[in-house]
Structures are given as C-alpha cells and as structure tokens.
Design a protein around this motif. Sequence first.
Motif, mmCIF file in Angstrom:
data_model
loop_
_atom_site.group_PDB
_atom_site.id
_atom_site.type_symbol
_atom_site.label_atom_id
_atom_site.label_comp_id
_atom_site.label_asym_id
_atom_site.label_seq_id
_atom_site.Cartn_x
_atom_site.Cartn_y
_atom_site.Cartn_z
ATOM 1 N N UNK A 104 0.788 -1.228 0.000
ATOM 2 C CA UNK A 104 0.000 0.000 0.000
ATOM 3 C C UNK A 104 0.818 1.275 0.000
ATOM 4 N N UNK A 105 2.143 1.149 0.030
ATOM 5 C CA UNK A 105 2.972 2.365 0.119
ATOM 6 C C UNK A 105 3.878 2.516 -1.089
ATOM 7 N N UNK A 106 4.043 3.752 -1.505
ATOM 8 C CA UNK A 106 5.023 4.093 -2.527
ATOM 9 C C UNK A 106 5.908 5.217 -1.992
ATOM 10 N N UNK A 107 7.111 5.295 -2.507
ATOM 11 C CA UNK A 107 8.027 6.320 -2.011
ATOM 12 C C UNK A 107 9.000 6.727 -3.096
ATOM 13 N N UNK A 108 9.608 7.890 -2.854
ATOM 14 C CA UNK A 108 10.683 8.360 -3.728
ATOM 15 C C UNK A 108 11.650 9.190 -2.899
ATOM 16 N N UNK A 109 12.910 9.178 -3.285
ATOM 17 C CA UNK A 109 13.917 10.049 -2.669
ATOM 18 C C UNK A 109 14.713 10.683 -3.788
ATOM 19 N N UNK A 110 14.763 12.009 -3.816
ATOM 20 C CA UNK A 110 15.390 12.696 -4.958
ATOM 21 C C UNK A 110 16.332 13.793 -4.486
ATOM 22 N N UNK A 111 17.122 14.291 -5.431
ATOM 23 C CA UNK A 111 17.948 15.474 -5.182
ATOM 24 C C UNK A 111 17.201 16.680 -5.719
ATOM 25 N N UNK A 112 16.605 17.441 -4.798
ATOM 26 C CA UNK A 112 15.782 18.571 -5.208
ATOM 27 C C UNK A 112 16.602 19.848 -5.354
ATOM 28 N N UNK A 113 17.843 19.806 -4.927
ATOM 29 C CA UNK A 113 18.674 21.010 -5.000
ATOM 30 C C UNK A 113 18.664 21.841 -3.723
ATOM 31 N N UNK A 114 18.138 21.291 -2.638
ATOM 32 C CA UNK A 114 18.174 22.004 -1.356
ATOM 33 C C UNK A 114 19.605 21.984 -0.817
ATOM 34 N N UNK A 115 20.228 20.812 -0.859
ATOM 35 C CA UNK A 115 21.644 20.698 -0.486
ATOM 36 C C UNK A 115 22.506 21.137 -1.671
ATOM 37 N N UNK A 116 23.509 21.944 -1.365
ATOM 38 C CA UNK A 116 24.391 22.422 -2.433
ATOM 39 C C UNK A 116 25.230 21.293 -3.021
ATOM 40 N N UNK A 117 25.369 20.204 -2.261
ATOM 41 C CA UNK A 117 26.220 19.103 -2.722
ATOM 42 C C UNK A 117 25.593 18.285 -3.837
ATOM 43 N N UNK A 118 24.299 18.463 -4.065
ATOM 44 C CA UNK A 118 23.630 17.637 -5.066
ATOM 45 C C UNK A 118 23.190 16.281 -4.546
ATOM 46 N N UNK A 119 23.337 16.050 -3.238
ATOM 47 C CA UNK A 119 22.923 14.774 -2.642
ATOM 48 C C UNK A 119 21.393 14.714 -2.571
ATOM 49 N N UNK A 120 20.866 13.492 -2.380
ATOM 50 C CA UNK A 120 19.435 13.331 -2.170
ATOM 51 C C UNK A 120 19.012 14.187 -0.973
ATOM 52 N N UNK A 121 17.915 14.896 -1.103
ATOM 53 C CA UNK A 121 17.515 15.804 -0.026
ATOM 54 C C UNK A 121 16.005 15.921 0.157
ATOM 55 N N UNK A 122 15.230 15.159 -0.600
ATOM 56 C CA UNK A 122 13.782 15.249 -0.428
ATOM 57 C C UNK A 122 13.153 13.873 -0.599
ATOM 58 N N UNK A 123 12.328 13.483 0.373
ATOM 59 C CA UNK A 123 11.648 12.187 0.339
ATOM 60 C C UNK A 123 10.140 12.413 0.355
ATOM 61 N N UNK A 124 9.454 11.588 -0.404
ATOM 62 C CA UNK A 124 7.990 11.606 -0.412
ATOM 63 C C UNK A 124 7.516 10.172 -0.207
ATOM 64 N N UNK A 125 6.657 9.977 0.772
ATOM 65 C CA UNK A 125 6.108 8.652 1.054
ATOM 66 C C UNK A 125 4.592 8.769 1.019
#
Lengths: 383, 383
Positions: A8-29
């Motif tokens: 019943x669950x879906x998720x994503x983790x992306x690099x939204x550009x909040x961190x200057x390093x370009x690392x993953x920084x935003x999750x949606x569940x």
Amino acid sequence: MTVTAPAGFEAAGIAAGIKRTGALDLALIVNRGPRVHAAAVFTSNRAKANPILWSEQVIRDGVVSAIVLNSGGANCFTGPEGFQVTHRTAEAAASALGIAAGDVLVCSTGLIGDQLDGEVLEEGVLSAAARLTADGGADAARAIMTTDSKPKTVVVEGDGWRIGGIAKGAGMLAPGLATMLVVLTTDADLPSGALDAALREATRVSFDRLDSDGCMSTNDQVTLMASGASGVVPELDAFTAALVDACADLARQLQADAEGASHDIAIEVRGAVTEDDAVEVARSVARNNLFKAAIFGNDPNWGRVLAAIGTTTAPFDPYLVDVSMNGVRVCHAGRPDRPRDQVDLTPRATHVLIELHAGDASATVLTNDLTHDYVHENSAYAS
Amino acid sequence: MTVTAPAGFEAAGIAAGIKRTGALDLALIVNRGPRVHAAAVFTSNRAKANPILWSEQVIRDGVVSAIVLNSGGANCFTGPEGFQVTHRTAEAAASALGIAAGDVLVCSTGLIGDQLDGEVLEEGVLSAAARLTADGGADAARAIMTTDSKPKTVVVEGDGWRIGGIAKGAGMLAPGLATMLVVLTTDADLPSGALDAALREATRVSFDRLDSDGCMSTNDQVTLMASGASGVVPELDAFTAALVDACADLARQLQADAEGASHDIAIEVRGAVTEDDAVEVARSVARNNLFKAAIFGNDPNWGRVLAAIGTTTAPFDPYLVDVSMNGVRVCHAGRPDRPRDQVDLTPRATHVLIELHAGDASATVLTNDLTHDYVHENSAYAS
C-alpha cells in the motif's frame, strides 16, 4: 524496501537542490490505502520548527495520505515566511497526488534559522511525486540523511502484515541541531487511536531512552502510517510488540551512528522502585559529561556514576548501590569492589549495570561517550 | 593574606605526603576568636563524601574553631574506614589546638573511591598546627589545589572589618570529580544565624550560578567563619553585600581557571517573570553541549540557544525572544536578525544576552565552552 515493504505504500527520494552538494535531499512517502490512518509524536521542545507546527494540526484527525521530508534545512525560527514554505510544500504534494493538503505531513532537518526556498521545495515535491514507486523506500531513507554515515532502515514481519521504517539522526547529537526523524509504515488494518497508543508505547521504551547528548531538537517527529492493505486486523498487543521491536532496532542504529562516538553505552538500572525512577537514574548518568569523557578514555570511573545518580530524586540509598562495568563489579554497597583495571572498556559496546537495591523495576537508557570528534564536529559545522 | 587577612585567624599549608608529587596537600585554618561563629553550605548531591557527613554534624551548633582541608583524595565512597579517617583528622586538630573535635570541620578533594591513609592525615594535621601563622593564608590556598593552575583568593574591606577567602576547583569541571571548596573568614562580629543567612544569599547568586559543566560534586563545601576580632558588629545588609562581592570574585576566578576552557561565558537572561525563571533559562543554555561546542568553534549559533531554552518550563514565547552575542543581536523575535558573521567570538570573555520579553526579572549564569582539552583532561585523568 523499508517503508515500502508493507503493501500500500510508494516512495521516492530525490535530489531537489536544497543541499548544495547535489545529494538526495527530499523524500515523499505516499499511503495508497485502502486506509489512510496515522499517528505521530513530536518534539516536546517548546521551540518548534514550522513543519512541526504544521504537522501537529494535520495529525489531529488521524488521517494522513502522504509525508514529505527534506534535509538541508530545519525551517525553524524562520518566521511566517518559513511557515509558508511548509504550507507550500504540503500544497504541492496535495496537488500532485490529488489529495487534501491537510492530509500531508511535513518534516524538515538541517540548520536552524536558514530560510528554505519555497520554489525549490515545490518543484522537488512535484518531481518526487512523478517518481513514486513501490520500491522507493531505500531512496527515501537516503534522502533524509544529514550527517548520518548510512541510512537506517527496518522491516518487522507480523502475522500476515508488516512494519517498515526509516530513521535519521541521533537525538540532538548530530551537528546543527540535526533531528531525529522516523517514518514507520504498516499494512495492518488499525484505526488511528490504536496506532497512536502503539506508537506512544513504542517510542516511550525506544527513542525516548536514547539520550546521546541530552540535547532536544526543535524538529523531532516520529510518524506511523497504516494502509490496511494486508486486510489483517492484528491484536493490538502483538502489533505494539512488533512496533517496539522496529523502534528499538532503529534506535540502536541511531546510537551506532552517533557522530564522533567511540562507545555505544547501555546504562541498565535494576532494583528501582518504579520504572520512571530507573529511567531517571539511568538518564542522569547518560547526561554526565565527566562519566561520558571517562568512557571515551576507557576509564571505568564508577565514582562519576555514583556522583551522577546522587543528583536524582529516585528513592535509593547511595551506600547500598552496586556498579558493574562490562560484567566486572567495581563498586559494591557504595565501596570499591573488584579492581578497576579488570574492566575492559576497549570494545565499542559498553554495559553499565547499576543495582539500586530499592525495588523491582528496571530500565535501560542508551547513550554515547563524549569524544574529541564530538567536540570537533559540533564546533566546526556552521562556521 | 587571604583567609588570614581578617584579624583572629591563623593558617598553614603543608606537604603532608598525601599527594605523591610532594606538593602542598593539607591546609589548616584556625579561628582564635574571641568569637568562633560559623556557617556552611554543602553539596546537594545525595552521594556525600565522608567529610561532608562529618561537617554537616559539626556545623549544627554554629560553632567552629578550625577547619582542615586536604587535596589528594576525596574520601568518598570509602565506607566506614573512610569516615574514621575523617574523624581521626578532626581529633588530631582538636588535640593539637586544645579544642573539641566537634568544633573542627573537614573537607577533602581528589579522586572518589580511594582510601586516605589516616596516619598520614594525622601527622599532617599535627605538623600544620605547629606551623600556624597569621600570614599562612597563601599557603593554605595553594594546599587545596588539585588541577587548579593557580590559587584563588579574595579580600574585601568592610567598614572596620574584613572578609578573606580561598577557593579551589570549578563546579565539577575539573577531572576526578574535583570539588569546589571555599573557606571565607571575617573579623566582623556576627552570630551564626546571621552568618548563615548571609552565606546562603551570597552562594545563591555566585557559586550556585557558576555551572561549568553541569556536574555536581560529592564534596562541595563553602564555609564562613567569624572571629569578631574587629569588635565591629556590621549591618547584616552591608555584610551580605560584601560577602556577595567576595563570593562573586572567587566564582569568576574559578570560571577563569576551568579546565580545558577557552571561553568564559556569561549567559544573561532579561525579561523573565521571576528570577528563578531567569536562572532556569540561563542554566539550560549553560548545560547544552551543542551550544558550548559552538562557542568553542567561535560559532554564534543562536539556534542552539533557542533550542536549549525551549526545554524549560519558564513562561515566555520562544517566538518573541531576542538573542545577542557579544553585543550583536543575531536573533530578533525568534527570527534571524543581524548576520552571524558580525559577531566576534575570538575573545575569551563571551556575553550571551537572552531577552525573553515576559517580565522584569533577570539573572546571569557563568559557564565555559566544551573543548578538546576538556574531553582530553577528563578522559585521561584516572587511567
């Protein structure tokens, strides 16, 4: 699989550009249901971040369809503009998912006092919503990391249902007031009241007994979402027990990754009159800098243990207390017992046993030592 | 001159052989009268050292003729044998001075759990009694030092009377549970009840607001002895004010010599509803490791200040609070104000001003930063 292990669950983790390093920084569940029941517990700090202020309102009806979490900024002490960014984040998720903004929780972690860019958050949420998958839990776990060296995840199997979870941080140990964020999911079918009771019991004996450096965050949030997709209605006791296991597992992972720590210390108190007394006594040791520095130095300094517990109000006689370290009783009835050089404190796992001889209650608090690296990492972060 | 600056007092500080280094380790201070009035305050830690247990009984009648202080061992958690050593110390002083043992206070400082050698103590007291002089205060100040880098002394002139004092330690900041010991003397003529009232007020606003590392010793003792040798009976208010000055001066000396510290931090809270609220708010910051590590790193991290004060029960709105560091207001009404890079935290003296805007009460708590040297000295001491 983590939070997407339960059905019943879906998720994503992306690099939204909040961190200057370009690392993953935003999750949606996202909880696809059929149920969208939820419970959450929040920091007891009166200085609450904007996402906490928002989420406290969202959780009131026990209905949550999605949660957005960002690293790279705590959105705390950022005024009405900061609250608008949180609101905009929830609205973006609602718009992308076709749900109500009032059913979207928001969590943030990072430095206090820095304004987040609302446009970056909004675009990030829309991008994450387009990438939701049933195996996105691992990316979500990475996207909420700040100074964590590794993601923390857990899956517990029930009888026809599952609990999955992700976590980041370690109390307030990480620099910049980095926060403990936890999301737990389950496909068990339970109403929000039952979820709330189970979650409060589980956090009471797990995260609430992890006291890495005594500092309390402005952003802590532990969320539990239930989809009911398994079609199974478990006994509440069995569900609570599994949730305790999941939370305790995550708490140990947080302790093991505590910044700068060289020892994972379990402070076990036995023979207290009440469980609350046992926790108070254990916590007084967990918060004693002299004790924590001694453990860093592999010094079984039991005098510092007794000096710490002497500051509590728990009923016991300090001159009846036994203290053991890693199995060697160094203090018996408030006097020296076996030689302190028999204690081997070189392993990372450290066990301190305090026997009060006042009653039958017990509790264990987890903490870490006070190290050069702790001071370094917490003095050098923001400057 | 220190404790021998007021008329009626003699003192000695000798190397009794308690410390293996051969340094001064035993002090004897004698009140020659005509009055032998006294007051004392003790650690509130329930784990009390043997000299505390003894001295609490001695002070009950307000009559004290002499005080013996040793460094090199705390005589805490040393069982009945340890109490016998304290008793024997007092008997030795009584015998040498021709007074009652029940009029002799004893203080000890050093490592917990090590037994002191009663014979060494007894011989030391006899030797010290033979070397009492009216200018022995400086040696006494040196003999109570443990990890102190310098002796702490004070003299305050009253109107025809004086107060003198010595101190060692800094809360529990020094390693090995090193203790705060203070002896104050005066030739003013005041009964023990008045001395007690003055001492409690003075310690309340001085030593009780020095919170170097939040750790409470098992051996803390502050003693005030009055000889009446000036023949002057001061107004209690004037005497109390002078005693506050003396204690505040010694407290600042303790802060300045705190082990491993690189900043002396004054946390001033204004606009609290009550003085107790102001102290609670200031103390929550003084005990926050993340804040203390930030100051070590010259980082004006006001978010950590707000996160700390958010844990208190004092009435105020976190979102009305202003925070200034070294004169630069970095947070206004719970939001960023002037840029943090305008704050110069390189001086050792650091001023943090927290304006609550909730009332008219204020208070200042003194603390130090959390440094590599603190961790080093407190992890390496006993091993």
